[in-house]
Design a protein around this motif. Structure first.
Motif, PDB file in Angstrom:
ATOM      1  N   LYS A 108      82.696  -5.005   3.890  1.00  0.00           N
ATOM      2  CA  LYS A 108      81.455  -5.774   3.780  1.00  0.00           C
ATOM      3  C   LYS A 108      80.977  -6.138   5.179  1.00  0.00           C
ATOM      4  O   LYS A 108      81.729  -6.667   5.985  1.00  0.00           O
ATOM      5  N   VAL A 109      79.707  -5.839   5.458  1.00  0.00           N
ATOM      6  CA  VAL A 109      79.117  -6.131   6.767  1.00  0.00           C
ATOM      7  C   VAL A 109      78.456  -7.502   6.703  1.00  0.00           C
ATOM      8  O   VAL A 109      77.695  -7.770   5.776  1.00  0.00           O
ATOM      9  N   PRO A 110      78.730  -8.374   7.672  1.00  0.00           N
ATOM     10  CA  PRO A 110      78.057  -9.678   7.661  1.00  0.00           C
ATOM     11  C   PRO A 110      76.563  -9.511   7.916  1.00  0.00           C
ATOM     12  O   PRO A 110      76.157  -8.741   8.774  1.00  0.00           O
ATOM     13  N   ARG A 111      75.743 -10.216   7.159  1.00  0.00           N
ATOM     14  CA  ARG A 111      74.281 -10.110   7.326  1.00  0.00           C
ATOM     15  C   ARG A 111      73.824 -10.784   8.602  1.00  0.00           C
ATOM     16  O   ARG A 111      73.110 -10.219   9.378  1.00  0.00           O
ATOM     17  N   GLU A 112      74.178 -12.021   8.752  1.00  0.00           N
ATOM     18  CA  GLU A 112      73.755 -12.781   9.929  1.00  0.00           C
ATOM     19  C   GLU A 112      74.955 -13.005  10.827  1.00  0.00           C
ATOM     20  O   GLU A 112      75.798 -13.829  10.541  1.00  0.00           O
ATOM     21  N   ALA A 113      75.019 -12.263  11.861  1.00  0.00           N
ATOM     22  CA  ALA A 113      76.069 -12.464  12.846  1.00  0.00           C
ATOM     23  C   ALA A 113      75.366 -12.671  14.176  1.00  0.00           C
ATOM     24  O   ALA A 113      74.752 -11.758  14.708  1.00  0.00           O
ATOM     25  N   ARG A 114      75.396 -13.884  14.666  1.00  0.00           N
ATOM     26  CA  ARG A 114      74.699 -14.189  15.905  1.00  0.00           C
ATOM     27  C   ARG A 114      75.482 -13.679  17.096  1.00  0.00           C
ATOM     28  O   ARG A 114      76.707 -13.673  17.079  1.00  0.00           O
TER      29      ARG A 114
END
Length: 124
Positions: A108-114
């Motif tokens: 699963k790829v994180p959507r919001e990764a700052r």
């Protein structure tokens, strides 16, 4: 008018883009993943996901360069086919859930990764 001395860089010195990518990859926390596009953004080169992919393709074959290359994945969550089993093994060892469907591994790829604070953004 004074002449400036040219600064010489060693021939084996990595290009600035490579250094920026390596710095962004080093900043990915253990147990997390980022897409090629996210790494490009963190390296200060949004839109350079393919360049990141080319850079990452060489890393599994450079054991003297201690970078967590296995934490960088495709934006759809699939792992690079050439090293998918090794990448899946390393991610699972860090606690990342990896699923397998046929020959394809996926996370699963994180959507919001700052972008991490440590990563310097390129000035334009």
């Amino acid at each position: 008018m004074a002449l400036r001395a040219k600064t010489k860089t060693p021939k084996d010195a990595p290009p600035p883009f490579s250094k920026a990518v390596w710095q962004a990859v080093r900043a990915i926390p253990r147990g997390q993943v980022r897409s090629y596009a996210q790494v490009a953004l963190y390296a200060g080169r949004p839109g350079a996901a393919r360049g990141v992919g080319r850079e990452m393709a060489t890393l599994p074959h450079q054991p003297d360069l201690p970078l967590p290359w296995w934490r960088v994945i495709r934006s759809d969550g699939t792992l690079a086919s050439q090293v998918a089993q090794e990448q899946a093994r390393r991610l699972q060892a860090e606690g990342v859930e990896v699923t397998r469907r046929g020959d394809a591994f996926r996370v699963k790829v994180p959507r919001e990764a700052r972008p991490p604070a440590k990563v310097a953004r390129r000035k334009r």
